[in-house]
Design a protein around this motif. Structure first.
Motif, short mmCIF file in Angstrom:
data_model
loop_
_atom_site.label_atom_id
_atom_site.label_comp_id
_atom_site.label_asym_id
_atom_site.label_seq_id
_atom_site.Cartn_x
_atom_site.Cartn_y
_atom_site.Cartn_z
N PHE A 73 64.83 -72.08 11.89
CA PHE A 73 65.06 -71.27 10.70
C PHE A 73 66.13 -71.97 9.88
CE2 PHE A 73 63.05 -68.46 13.67
CZ PHE A 73 62.24 -67.67 12.89
N ALA A 74 66.51 -71.39 8.77
CA ALA A 74 67.57 -72.01 7.97
C ALA A 74 68.87 -72.02 8.77
CB ALA A 74 67.74 -71.27 6.66
N ASP A 75 69.09 -70.96 9.56
CA ASP A 75 70.28 -70.87 10.41
C ASP A 75 69.93 -71.27 11.84
OD1 ASP A 75 71.71 -69.83 8.23
OD2 ASP A 75 71.08 -67.77 8.70
N PHE A 76 70.92 -71.35 12.70
CA PHE A 76 70.68 -71.59 14.11
C PHE A 76 69.95 -70.38 14.70
CE2 PHE A 76 74.01 -74.53 13.11
CZ PHE A 76 73.81 -75.61 13.95
N SER A 77 69.01 -70.62 15.60
CA SER A 77 68.21 -69.51 16.12
C SER A 77 67.90 -69.72 17.59
CB SER A 77 66.90 -69.40 15.33
OG SER A 77 66.18 -70.62 15.39
N VAL A 78 67.60 -68.63 18.27
CA VAL A 78 67.29 -68.64 19.70
C VAL A 78 65.80 -68.90 19.89
CG1 VAL A 78 67.19 -67.22 21.79
CG2 VAL A 78 69.18 -67.08 20.27
N VAL A 79 65.47 -69.79 20.81
CA VAL A 79 64.07 -69.99 21.22
C VAL A 79 63.85 -69.09 22.43
CG1 VAL A 79 62.32 -71.65 21.95
CG2 VAL A 79 64.18 -72.39 20.45
N LYS A 80 63.09 -68.02 22.24
CA LYS A 80 62.98 -66.96 23.25
C LYS A 80 62.49 -67.48 24.59
CE LYS A 80 62.17 -63.24 19.91
NZ LYS A 80 61.24 -62.16 19.47
N ASN A 98 68.59 -74.12 0.20
CA ASN A 98 67.43 -73.53 -0.48
C ASN A 98 66.13 -74.19 -0.04
OD1 ASN A 98 68.95 -71.67 -1.94
ND2 ASN A 98 69.25 -73.06 -3.65
N VAL A 99 66.16 -75.51 0.17
CA VAL A 99 64.98 -76.22 0.68
C VAL A 99 64.65 -75.72 2.08
CG1 VAL A 99 64.10 -78.47 1.44
CG2 VAL A 99 65.35 -78.29 -0.72
N ALA A 100 65.68 -75.55 2.91
CA ALA A 100 65.47 -75.05 4.27
C ALA A 100 64.82 -73.67 4.24
CB ALA A 100 66.81 -74.99 5.01
N LYS A 101 65.30 -72.78 3.38
CA LYS A 101 64.74 -71.43 3.29
C LYS A 101 63.30 -71.47 2.79
CE LYS A 101 67.92 -69.39 0.81
NZ LYS A 101 68.64 -68.28 0.12
N ALA A 102 63.01 -72.39 1.86
CA ALA A 102 61.64 -72.49 1.31
C ALA A 102 60.66 -72.93 2.39
CB ALA A 102 61.63 -73.46 0.14
N ILE A 103 61.07 -73.88 3.25
CA ILE A 103 60.20 -74.33 4.34
C ILE A 103 59.92 -73.18 5.30
CG2 ILE A 103 60.06 -75.85 6.36
CD1 ILE A 103 61.67 -77.92 4.77
N VAL A 104 60.95 -72.43 5.65
CA VAL A 104 60.80 -71.30 6.57
C VAL A 104 59.91 -70.22 5.96
CG1 VAL A 104 62.03 -69.45 7.76
CG2 VAL A 104 63.00 -71.76 7.70
#
Length: 434
Positions: A73-80, A98-104
């Motif tokens: 995701f745009a931020d750090f996230s947990v892989v369940k 903004n590019v990161a958020k657009a990809i997500v």
């Protein structure tokens, strides 16, 4: 003091901090992956903090994975279910949040990206050469091919994305474009076949993520360093005056050229435990000029200096780490703290363990500071003078609005041509000393 105490030590304030401490400790103990992902997200723009937090993840048994366009995701996230945390796309240098958020968002709208062509087509509006290079070098596109092949094919991908953008624009102008299955596809993107270079991949990770993530170049030397070196993170102010060895990767090198075209350097040395600044004076620098570059792995020997309340290594010997043999090195020779490995006789003409010859105190060593002396230059000067202990007092002189001001420093030095040259190299042509 009473006003400060009334604010800082009142009960309500203490209770608030106690509650926060309890809550965060509870979350870290019972949900460590979620807690660490949130903590790293809060420090998204601070690579130094993220590096420390990734080390804490390792201690907690959590794995921090490189970024991936289908999982990050745009931020750090947990892989369940994996005890893993995925590096946030927004933390990739020069990519843009903004590019990161657009990809997500595109992944949420249309599902995972199935192929490289699918990714290029669906995100064509935000892709350019810089964005693609950063995604490739950080490892975010590794699922679509080797990093080396992807990087070699960046120009091809840029052209494909540009073509997709035009095709998307054309499709939007046609009412029934969605009825044509070929309208949402790109022809195959042919990438060059290039084998991955592990060392290059790690260098790219350091450049784009601020740290080595998938591996560390020093791991292959772990056993050797455990035998011959002190971890950088274990070097403390209490070790001042001791000779030690450290091994690590060079980064953030600052080189200073003297008027006689000689150079000295200030380099940060990084190992698996942390970083330590190494001070390299002209004589030592000249012996290994080509070694003081980013990503070079070295074993250094020298004396710990505690000037200005920060531990540093004053380098006396240098070896390329790949050429080091634990058996041939021998023990580190401890010299007396009153002697410096950089005094004129450091080559061995006089034993470091022999008492210094008695002599009459010399006149003061005068350093004429430029009026606009930089703060970092002054800090380097302090470190330099501390590395040349002796019997000659040091006077600092500066011209001010009220005339020439001269003060006696709280140290004495051993005057030598090497010291004069090093002072010149720091203060540059504006400094006169004798």
């Amino acid at each position: 003091l009473e006003d400060f105490a009334a604010y800082c030590f009142n009960k309500s304030h203490a209770v608030c901090y106690a509650m926060i401490a309890y809550q965060t400790a509870y979350l870290k103990a019972h949900y460590p992956d979620c807690f660490m992902a949130a903590l790293m997200t809060s420090d998204l723009g601070d690579i130094d903090r993220i590096s420390i937090e990734i080390s804490e993840c390792d201690r907690l048994g959590l794995t921090v994975l490189p970024p991936d366009v289908n999982e990050s995701f745009a931020d750090f996230s947990v892989v369940k279910g994996t005890n893993s945390i995925r590096f946030g796309l927004g933390a990739i240098k020069n990519l843009g949040y903004n590019v990161a958020k657009a990809i997500v968002q595109e992944r949420k709208n249309g599902g995972p990206f199935e192929t490289l062509e699918d990714f290029l087509f669906r995100t064509s509006s935000i892709l350019n050469k810089k964005v693609l290079e950063n995604l490739v070098k950080s490892g975010a596109l590794d699922r679509f091919g080797s990093r080396a092949s992807l990087y070699g094919g960046v120009e091809v991908m840029v052209k494909a994305a540009a073509g997709a953008a035009k095709q998307n624009s054309h499709n939007q102008a046609l009412l029934f474009a969605e009825s044509d299955p070929d309208a949402t596809k790109l022809p195959p993107v042919l990438l060059p076949t290039i084998a991955d270079d592990k060392r290059q991949n790690l260098t790219w990770e350091k450049e784009l993520l601020g740290l080595y993530l998938s591996d560390h170049p020093l791991k292959e030397f772990g056993e050797l360093l455990g035998q011959v070196a002190t971890p950088c993170g274990d070097v403390t102010l209490e070790m001042a005056g001791k000779n030690i060895r450290i091994g690590g990767v060079v980064h953030e090198v600052k080189k200073i050229t003297t008027k006689s075209n000689q150079m000295m350097a200030f380099a940060m040395i990084e190992d698996l435990s942390g970083t330590l600044e190494a001070v390299v004076f002209p004589t030592i620098f000249a012996e290994q000029k080509d070694k003081w570059e980013n990503d070079v792995m070295l074993l250094l020997e020298g004396k710990v200096n505690d000037k200005d309340g920060q531990a540093k290594l004053l380098v006396d010997k240098v070896w390329p780490l790949a050429e080091v043999n634990a058996q041939s090195l021998g023990a580190v020779v401890q010299t007396k703290q009153s002697r410096s490995p950089y005094s004129p006789n450091r080559s061995g003409a006089t034993s470091n363990d022999a008492p210094p010859a008695r002599s009459q105190p010399e006149k003061a060593f005068l350093v004429d500071l430029p009026t606009a002396a930089r703060k970092d230059a002054i800090e380097q000067l302090k470190t330099l003078l501390a590395a040349h202990p002796g019997k000659t007092p040091v006077d600092l002189q500066m011209t001010t609005e009220n005339g020439v001001k001269r003060v006696r420093a709280k140290l004495c030095v051993a005057v030598s041509d090497e010291l004069r040259l090093a002072v010149d190299s720091i203060l540059r042509p504006g400094a006169l000393h004798r």
